[in-house]
Design a protein around this motif. Sequence first.
Motif, PDB file in Angstrom:
ATOM      1  N   GLN A   1      21.852 -93.002  16.206  1.00 26.55           N
ATOM      2  CA  GLN A   1      21.117 -92.418  15.032  1.00 26.55           C
ATOM      3  C   GLN A   1      19.754 -92.400  15.042  1.00 26.55           C
ATOM      4  OE1 GLN A   1      21.942 -97.236  13.767  1.00 26.55           O
ATOM      5  NE2 GLN A   1      23.684 -96.667  13.275  1.00 26.55           N
ATOM      6  N   SER A   2      19.508 -91.697  12.869  1.00 26.23           N
ATOM      7  CA  SER A   2      18.262 -90.856  13.773  1.00 26.23           C
ATOM      8  C   SER A   2      17.887 -91.737  12.050  1.00 26.23           C
ATOM      9  CB  SER A   2      18.755 -89.084  13.292  1.00 26.23           C
ATOM     10  OG  SER A   2      17.166 -88.730  13.069  1.00 26.23           O
ATOM     11  N   ILE A   3      16.944 -92.172  12.229  1.00 26.11           N
ATOM     12  CA  ILE A   3      16.238 -93.042  10.684  1.00 26.11           C
ATOM     13  C   ILE A   3      14.711 -91.921  10.375  1.00 26.11           C
ATOM     14  CG2 ILE A   3      14.788 -95.070   9.716  1.00 26.11           C
ATOM     15  CD1 ILE A   3      17.900 -95.473  10.295  1.00 26.11           C
ATOM     16  N   LYS A   4      15.336 -91.218   9.408  1.00 32.11           N
ATOM     17  CA  LYS A   4      13.812 -91.256   8.682  1.00 32.11           C
ATOM     18  C   LYS A   4      13.086 -91.356   7.769  1.00 32.11           C
ATOM     19  CE  LYS A   4      12.371 -85.999   7.445  1.00 32.11           C
ATOM     20  NZ  LYS A   4      12.344 -84.922   7.361  1.00 32.11           N
ATOM     21  N   ASP A   5      11.824 -91.813   7.492  1.00 31.56           N
ATOM     22  CA  ASP A   5      11.075 -91.995   5.799  1.00 31.56           C
ATOM     23  C   ASP A   5      11.938 -93.655   5.773  1.00 31.56           C
ATOM     24  OD1 ASP A   5       9.393 -90.440   5.974  1.00 31.56           O
ATOM     25  OD2 ASP A   5      10.235 -89.345   4.607  1.00 31.56           O
ATOM     26  N   GLY A   6      12.357 -94.549   6.520  1.00 28.72           N
ATOM     27  CA  GLY A   6      13.272 -95.655   6.901  1.00 28.72           C
ATOM     28  C   GLY A   6      14.753 -95.087   6.351  1.00 28.72           C
ATOM     29  N   VAL A   7      15.508 -94.626   5.983  1.00 28.76           N
ATOM     30  CA  VAL A   7      16.128 -93.678   5.451  1.00 28.76           C
ATOM     31  C   VAL A   7      17.344 -93.320   6.739  1.00 28.76           C
ATOM     32  CG1 VAL A   7      18.139 -92.519   4.125  1.00 28.76           C
ATOM     33  CG2 VAL A   7      15.849 -93.269   3.504  1.00 28.76           C
ATOM     34  N   LEU A   8      18.887 -93.880   6.237  1.00 30.56           N
ATOM     35  CA  LEU A   8      18.941 -93.572   8.265  1.00 30.56           C
ATOM     36  C   LEU A   8      20.237 -91.537   8.305  1.00 30.56           C
ATOM     37  CD1 LEU A   8      21.476 -93.426  10.245  1.00 30.56           C
ATOM     38  CD2 LEU A   8      23.160 -94.295   8.530  1.00 30.56           C
ATOM     39  N   ALA A   9      19.436 -90.668   8.329  1.00 28.92           N
ATOM     40  CA  ALA A   9      19.325 -89.575   8.376  1.00 28.92           C
ATOM     41  C   ALA A   9      20.375 -88.778   8.892  1.00 28.92           C
ATOM     42  CB  ALA A   9      17.969 -88.856   8.551  1.00 28.92           C
ATOM     43  N   GLU A  10      21.498 -89.497   9.924  1.00 25.53           N
ATOM     44  CA  GLU A  10      22.281 -88.835  10.751  1.00 25.53           C
ATOM     45  C   GLU A  10      22.643 -89.450  11.861  1.00 25.53           C
ATOM     46  OE1 GLU A  10      22.803 -84.671  12.882  1.00 25.53           O
ATOM     47  OE2 GLU A  10      20.762 -85.334  13.537  1.00 25.53           O
ATOM     48  N   ALA A  11      23.648 -89.763  11.995  1.00 30.83           N
ATOM     49  CA  ALA A  11      24.557 -90.474  12.855  1.00 30.83           C
ATOM     50  C   ALA A  11      25.500 -89.642  13.788  1.00 30.83           C
ATOM     51  CB  ALA A  11      25.198 -92.024  12.263  1.00 30.83           C
ATOM     52  N   LYS A  12      25.581 -90.291  15.226  1.00 34.40           N
ATOM     53  CA  LYS A  12      26.725 -89.120  15.604  1.00 34.40           C
ATOM     54  C   LYS A  12      27.616 -90.043  16.907  1.00 34.40           C
ATOM     55  CE  LYS A  12      24.478 -84.637  15.564  1.00 34.40           C
ATOM     56  NZ  LYS A  12      24.383 -83.023  16.809  1.00 34.40           N
ATOM     57  N   CYS A  13      28.819 -90.446  17.071  1.00 36.04           N
ATOM     58  CA  CYS A  13      28.924 -90.994  17.729  1.00 36.04           C
ATOM     59  C   CYS A  13      30.157 -90.787  18.863  1.00 36.04           C
ATOM     60  CB  CYS A  13      29.764 -92.861  16.682  1.00 36.04           C
ATOM     61  SG  CYS A  13      29.002 -92.933  15.823  1.00 36.04           S
ATOM     62  N   ALA A  14      30.455 -91.295  19.800  1.00 34.27           N
ATOM     63  CA  ALA A  14      31.216 -91.076  21.016  1.00 34.27           C
ATOM     64  C   ALA A  14      32.762 -91.956  21.465  1.00 34.27           C
ATOM     65  CB  ALA A  14      30.399 -90.383  21.537  1.00 34.27           C
ATOM     66  N   GLU A  15      34.147 -91.674  21.139  1.00 32.31           N
ATOM     67  CA  GLU A  15      34.778 -93.293  21.034  1.00 32.31           C
ATOM     68  C   GLU A  15      35.767 -92.793  22.197  1.00 32.31           C
ATOM     69  OE1 GLU A  15      37.606 -96.230  19.461  1.00 32.31           O
ATOM     70  OE2 GLU A  15      36.749 -94.992  17.778  1.00 32.31           O
ATOM     71  N   SER A  16      35.505 -93.318  23.113  1.00 35.40           N
ATOM     72  CA  SER A  16      36.520 -93.175  23.809  1.00 35.40           C
ATOM     73  C   SER A  16      37.596 -94.232  24.719  1.00 35.40           C
ATOM     74  CB  SER A  16      35.873 -92.840  26.004  1.00 35.40           C
ATOM     75  OG  SER A  16      36.641 -92.803  26.928  1.00 35.40           O
ATOM     76  N   ASP A  17      39.114 -94.257  24.441  1.00 38.33           N
ATOM     77  CA  ASP A  17      40.282 -94.881  24.240  1.00 38.33           C
ATOM     78  C   ASP A  17      41.094 -94.561  25.366  1.00 38.33           C
ATOM     79  OD1 ASP A  17      39.032 -96.908  22.510  1.00 38.33           O
ATOM     80  OD2 ASP A  17      39.835 -94.718  20.950  1.00 38.33           O
ATOM     81  N   GLN A  18      40.982 -95.500  26.968  1.00 37.99           N
ATOM     82  CA  GLN A  18      41.980 -95.349  27.757  1.00 37.99           C
ATOM     83  C   GLN A  18      43.005 -96.065  27.874  1.00 37.99           C
ATOM     84  OE1 GLN A  18      40.689 -94.563  31.316  1.00 37.99           O
ATOM     85  NE2 GLN A  18      41.813 -93.748  32.359  1.00 37.99           N
ATOM     86  N   VAL A  19      44.266 -96.106  27.704  1.00 34.73           N
ATOM     87  CA  VAL A  19      45.386 -97.104  27.946  1.00 34.73           C
ATOM     88  C   VAL A  19      46.241 -96.702  28.584  1.00 34.73           C
ATOM     89  CG1 VAL A  19      48.009 -97.238  27.305  1.00 34.73           C
ATOM     90  CG2 VAL A  19      46.001 -97.235  25.519  1.00 34.73           C
ATOM     91  N   SER A  20      46.533 -97.551  30.022  1.00 33.68           N
ATOM     92  CA  SER A  20      46.947 -97.565  31.605  1.00 33.68           C
ATOM     93  C   SER A  20      48.449 -99.000  31.532  1.00 33.68           C
ATOM     94  CB  SER A  20      45.992 -98.046  32.557  1.00 33.68           C
ATOM     95  OG  SER A  20      44.917 -97.048  32.349  1.00 33.68           O
ATOM     96  N   LEU A  21      49.013 -98.071  31.314  1.00 31.19           N
ATOM     97  CA  LEU A  21      50.695 -98.610  31.104  1.00 31.19           C
ATOM     98  C   LEU A  21      50.898 -99.354  32.725  1.00 31.19           C
ATOM     99  CD1 LEU A  21      52.842 -97.050  28.566  1.00 31.19           C
ATOM    100  CD2 LEU A  21      51.308 -98.518  27.931  1.00 31.19           C
TER     101      LEU A  21
END
Length: 319
Positions: A16-36
Motif C-alpha cells: 500500500q502507498s499512503i500519501k498525505d494520510g490517504v490511501l493512494a495505491e494498493a497492489k495485491c498478489a494472491e496465490s492459491d494451490q490445491v493438492s488433492l
Amino acid sequence: SQSEQQVLSSKLECVQSIKDGVLAEAKCAESDQVSLFPQKGGGTETQTQSSLQLLQVEADTLHKKVDSEDLYMTSIFYEREETEREVTGREVTELVWTLCLVHSTSYETAGLFMTLVFELRHLSLEALRALWQRSSFKCRDNWQPLIDALPSCATEACVVLMKELVASGEVEEDKAEYFFWSFVFIPKPTSGMIESLAPLLKSPRASQSCFLGITALLHRFCSAHSSCDDVPAVQDVLGILGKFLGGNCTVQDSEHLSEMQLVLKAIGNAGLAAASLAPVLSSCASLNSNPMEIRLAAIQAFRRIPCSVRVSGLLPAGD
C-alpha cells in the motif's frame, strides 16, 4: 494419512502507498494451490493480481439548505398524514371485509391493517358500536381484524367500546388481556377513558392486567394534568382501590392476601394519582400483625408517589 496432508495452501501479499494520510495505491498478489493427492505431487495453482489506484478526491458535498420552519420533531409510531375527508362506518366495514380476503402474511395486509387503525380513530362511539355489530365476524383463519385493531386506535371512543366488549363477555379472555395491556401505550389518556374503565375494577373477574393496565393509564393521565386529584374519574378509581385496602390492609386468608398484594401493586402503578392513599399505605406497612408480604408491598407502593408527600410513620417529618 491423506487427511493429515495440506490440501489447500494460500498466500496473499499487498503493498500500500499512503500519501498525505490517504490511501493512494494498493497492489495485491494472491496465490492459491490445491493438492488433492499431495503424495503424488499433483494439483492446481491459481494466481491473482489486483491493483487499486486513487484517481481523485472530491470536496464534501454540501447539503441543500432547508428552511427551519419546514422541520419538526415527531414520533414515527403509527405516523400518517391526517385525512381531511370524512370516514364512514360503511367504508370501514368494507375494509374489514377486504382484510379477511387478502393473505394474512402479505405486505398488502399490513398496509390495510394500518389504514383500519387510522380510520377507526375518526369514528364516534355510536359509529364504532354499529361497526362492531356489522364487522365482529371472524375470517376464515379465525382472525378478527377489528378486535386486533381496536387496542391500537387509542381514542376515547375505542377504549369505551373495548370496555363494553370486556364487560359483556363478547371477547375471549386472551383478547381482553390484550386490551388491558394496550392501555400502557395510549399517549393521551382522557378522563372519559378512566371513567369508563373504573367499574371493571369492581368485577370479581377483574384480572391482574385489568388492575395494572387501568392504573398505568391513570398514572400517565396524572403526569399530564397537575390537578388530577380533582378529577371525578380519578377519585372514583382511588376510592375503589382505597376500599380494597380498608384501613390497614388486614387480610383473613391466602386468597385475600394475593388480592391485597395485587391492589398494592396497582396503587404503586398509579403513582402520582395515589398520593392521597399515602396515609393508608403507611398504616399497612407499619402494622406489625400484617404479613411481611403485605408490609413490603405497601412500602413498594410508594415508588411513584412524589417525595414531597409526607409519609407518616415511614419517613421522618421535615422541619
